[in-house]
Design an enzyme around this catalytic site. Structure first.
Site, PDB file in Angstrom:
ATOM      1  N   PRO A  76       0.834  -1.204   0.000  1.00  0.00           N
ATOM      2  CA  PRO A  76       0.000   0.000   0.000  1.00  0.00           C
ATOM      3  C   PRO A  76       0.870   1.255   0.000  1.00  0.00           C
ATOM      4  O   PRO A  76       1.912   1.278   0.657  1.00  0.00           O
ATOM      5  CB  PRO A  76      -0.798  -0.100   1.304  1.00  0.00           C
ATOM      6  CG  PRO A  76      -0.097  -1.104   2.146  1.00  0.00           C
ATOM      7  CD  PRO A  76       0.705  -1.985   1.228  1.00  0.00           C
ATOM      8  N   ALA A 122       1.266   4.763   3.299  1.00  0.00           N
ATOM      9  CA  ALA A 122       0.769   4.097   4.514  1.00  0.00           C
ATOM     10  C   ALA A 122       1.873   3.971   5.560  1.00  0.00           C
ATOM     11  O   ALA A 122       1.693   3.328   6.582  1.00  0.00           O
ATOM     12  CB  ALA A 122       0.207   2.727   4.153  1.00  0.00           C
ATOM     13  N   GLY A 123       3.034   4.554   5.302  1.00  0.00           N
ATOM     14  CA  GLY A 123       4.128   4.482   6.279  1.00  0.00           C
ATOM     15  C   GLY A 123       4.969   3.228   6.146  1.00  0.00           C
ATOM     16  O   GLY A 123       5.738   2.896   7.039  1.00  0.00           O
ATOM     17  N   LEU A 124       4.842   2.522   5.007  1.00  0.00           N
ATOM     18  CA  LEU A 124       5.638   1.294   4.825  1.00  0.00           C
ATOM     19  C   LEU A 124       6.795   1.511   3.844  1.00  0.00           C
ATOM     20  O   LEU A 124       7.430   0.561   3.405  1.00  0.00           O
ATOM     21  CB  LEU A 124       4.750   0.136   4.353  1.00  0.00           C
ATOM     22  CG  LEU A 124       3.629  -0.269   5.309  1.00  0.00           C
ATOM     23  CD1 LEU A 124       2.819  -1.422   4.720  1.00  0.00           C
ATOM     24  CD2 LEU A 124       4.164  -0.653   6.674  1.00  0.00           C
ATOM     25  N   SER A 172       6.840   2.731   0.648  1.00  0.00           N
ATOM     26  CA  SER A 172       6.677   2.286  -0.743  1.00  0.00           C
ATOM     27  C   SER A 172       7.391   3.236  -1.721  1.00  0.00           C
ATOM     28  O   SER A 172       7.967   2.786  -2.708  1.00  0.00           O
ATOM     29  CB  SER A 172       5.205   2.119  -1.109  1.00  0.00           C
ATOM     30  OG  SER A 172       4.596   3.360  -1.267  1.00  0.00           O
ATOM     31  N   SER A 173       7.399   4.543  -1.426  1.00  0.00           N
ATOM     32  CA  SER A 173       8.077   5.446  -2.374  1.00  0.00           C
ATOM     33  C   SER A 173       9.579   5.190  -2.356  1.00  0.00           C
ATOM     34  O   SER A 173      10.238   5.239  -3.403  1.00  0.00           O
ATOM     35  CB  SER A 173       7.750   6.913  -2.081  1.00  0.00           C
ATOM     36  OG  SER A 173       8.194   7.266  -0.802  1.00  0.00           O
ATOM     37  N   ALA A 174      10.134   4.878  -1.178  1.00  0.00           N
ATOM     38  CA  ALA A 174      11.569   4.560  -1.108  1.00  0.00           C
ATOM     39  C   ALA A 174      11.852   3.277  -1.875  1.00  0.00           C
ATOM     40  O   ALA A 174      12.844   3.181  -2.606  1.00  0.00           O
ATOM     41  CB  ALA A 174      12.008   4.408   0.347  1.00  0.00           C
ATOM     42  N   ALA A 175      10.968   2.279  -1.755  1.00  0.00           N
ATOM     43  CA  ALA A 175      11.181   0.998  -2.441  1.00  0.00           C
ATOM     44  C   ALA A 175      11.135   1.196  -3.963  1.00  0.00           C
ATOM     45  O   ALA A 175      11.960   0.639  -4.693  1.00  0.00           O
ATOM     46  CB  ALA A 175      10.147  -0.029  -1.983  1.00  0.00           C
ATOM     47  N   ASP A 203      14.338   5.044   5.274  1.00  0.00           N
ATOM     48  CA  ASP A 203      13.580   4.206   4.329  1.00  0.00           C
ATOM     49  C   ASP A 203      14.458   3.718   3.170  1.00  0.00           C
ATOM     50  O   ASP A 203      14.431   2.546   2.805  1.00  0.00           O
ATOM     51  CB  ASP A 203      12.412   4.996   3.712  1.00  0.00           C
ATOM     52  CG  ASP A 203      11.293   5.227   4.701  1.00  0.00           C
ATOM     53  OD1 ASP A 203      11.564   5.152   5.915  1.00  0.00           O
ATOM     54  OD2 ASP A 203      10.160   5.495   4.263  1.00  0.00           O
TER      55      ASP A 203
END
Ligand code: PMV
Length: 289
Positions: free
Chosen positions: A71, A74-76, A78-81, A123
């Site tokens: 998601p 959501a603080g996980l 995802s943009s860094a990944a 991140d």
């Protein structure tokens, strides 16, 4: 054509406190984001500002295909990944010979540019290197991996990391004598957490305290409290919000056999749960899609 993937992350301890040079502990988690880059002289403009900035940084152009189960916002991480996997795939496709450290560094620059200066290197470093990472006084180092059973609960309440970071800055400005010591306490929790990684019951208790302290400085949200309480009632060793707060996700530490029950309790409390654990690999090459 080159396809690379990169994992997301959770903060076990220390979000917000790391912005003020206190220690924090973050962990790379599944799911992964997968990015394919293909040489292209006139590619369609990138839809994501992160991807556009990656190409600007490394001075090449290509077409990009992203596939993600994670998601976003959501603080996980995802943009860094997406950023890390794009750089790693472009590095491969254009034979740029960048090392992992360089990829992590460029990815951090990309995030800082897109987010107007408001991105810690957590991140992007965790997503590039994988594993459990202790952030301390500007340095980041991997600590020996442990097998933690985690259940993530997404409140599906959107939040803005930069707004939450600003809110904490405001609290600190208004009440330095109160919020400063809370930051110190969060830093101490991180260090105690690193010493307690092999004792999930105690680790969970420390996560509970960290959640309460984050609530105290104003980054909680009713939806996060609901999911945290549901996870604890279903047998979690501990649970806390993860990331910037104000919505986004929480993380629960589960006994080996209780994950499905805790995930069910989070779903029943209105969240979207998934079970995950440590990703030790960081960014890696995948078979081309
Ligand atoms: O919501 P996320 O995953 O971007 O986490 C933010 C974590 C903060 O400590 C609040 C900010 C930062 O850059 O470390």
């Amino acid at each position: 054509m080159a396809t690379w993937s990169a994992p997301g992350k959770v903060f076990l301890f220390g979000e917000h406190a790391v912005v003020y040079d206190r220690p924090g502990l973050a962990m790379a988690i599944k799911p992964r984001v997968q990015v394919t880059v293909r040489r292209h002289r006139r590619p369609a403009p990138a839809k994501s500002p992160y991807i556009a900035q990656c190409f600007r940084e490394i001075g090449v152009t290509g077409s990009v295909y992203v596939s993600s189960q994670m998601p976003s916002s959501a603080g996980l991480g995802s943009s860094a990944a997406v950023t890390v996997a794009t750089l790693a795939a472009a590095n491969d496709e254009f034979e740029l010979e960048l090392g992992r450290e360089e990829i992590a560094e460029i990815a951090h620059r990309v995030e800082k540019t897109v987010q107007k200066g408001r991105a810690s290197a957590t991140d992007t470093f965790v997503s590039t290197m994988g594993g459990l990472v202790l952030i301390m006084e500007g340095s980041r180092r991997r600590v020996p991996p442990v097998n933690l059973n985690l259940v993530i609960g997404n409140t599906q309440v959107s939040h803005s990391t930069s707004r939450m970071v600003e809110l904490v800055a405001e609290q600190l400005r208004l009440r330095p004598g109160v919020v400063g010591p809370v930051m110190d306490a969060i830093g101490s929790l991180t260090l105690e957490g690193v010493r307690t990684l092999d004792d999930p019951r105690s680790l969970g208790r420390l996560m509970d305290i960290n959640h309460a302290l984050l609530d105290a400085i104003g980054v909680g949200h009713p939806s996060l409290s609901r999911l945290v309480l549901a996870a604890r009632s279903a047998g979690a060793f501990g649970a806390k919000l993860t990331g910037a707060g104000g919505g986004g996700c929480m993380v629960a530490l589960s006994p080996k056999s209780g994950k499905t029950r805790i995930a069910g309790a989070i779903d029943s409390a209105g969240g979207r749960a998934f079970i995950t654990n440590l990703d030790t690999v960081g960014t890696r090459k995948e078979n081309d899609a």
